[in-house]
Design an enzyme around this catalytic site. Sequence first.
Site, PDB file in Angstrom:
ATOM      1  N   CYS A  44       2.038 107.054 -23.509  1.00 39.29           N
ATOM      2  CA  CYS A  44       3.178 106.275 -23.115  1.00 39.29           C
ATOM      3  C   CYS A  44       4.457 107.143 -22.768  1.00 39.29           C
ATOM      4  O   CYS A  44       5.198 106.846 -22.016  1.00 39.29           O
ATOM      5  CB  CYS A  44       3.660 105.149 -24.015  1.00 39.29           C
ATOM      6  SG  CYS A  44       2.138 103.786 -24.246  1.00 39.29           S
ATOM      7  N   THR A  45       4.672 108.279 -23.696  1.00 44.64           N
ATOM      8  CA  THR A  45       5.718 109.100 -23.457  1.00 44.64           C
ATOM      9  C   THR A  45       5.586 109.796 -22.275  1.00 44.64           C
ATOM     10  O   THR A  45       6.440 109.995 -21.306  1.00 44.64           O
ATOM     11  CB  THR A  45       5.928 110.044 -24.688  1.00 44.64           C
ATOM     12  OG1 THR A  45       5.942 109.413 -25.907  1.00 44.64           O
ATOM     13  CG2 THR A  45       6.962 111.019 -24.367  1.00 44.64           C
TER      14      THR A  45
END
Length: 151
Positions: A44-45
């Site tokens: 997600c980062t």
Amino acid sequence: MLEIGDDAPDFTLKNQDGDDVSLADYAGKHVVVYFYPRADTPGCTTEACGFRDAWDAYEEHDVAVLAISDDPVADLKKFEEKYDLPIELLSDEDGSVATAYDSYGEKNMFGKTFDGVFRNTYIVGPEGTIVEAYEKVSPEGHADELLAALT
């Protein structure tokens, strides 16, 4: 998965600052609506930072980016600040918006079954319909892939 040509379900969610953000706020422009499982996790980062790194091009083409997870607002604020994210991070804690976008349901991880957000992305056109749909997105390079589809 919603199909190209479907009306994009409208929604109003709290962003990382606790402000209401609606899809309708962006009528008349292209909007990337992307769903991701959990703030500040590796994939997600990578995905969020891809949008950050391509942000000037998104702004140049007047494309809004709405990132939706079932994280609480406080977690989204930490995520935004840690990575200097310019995108709207929206909290869908009950999964209702993700469900409307066929991006929420049963998942299996490490032998456990639970409900969660699927990594899917939609491009909503200026008229409010789905113009592109991406299922089971790979976070690496996704922001660039979308930008190529939009330009």
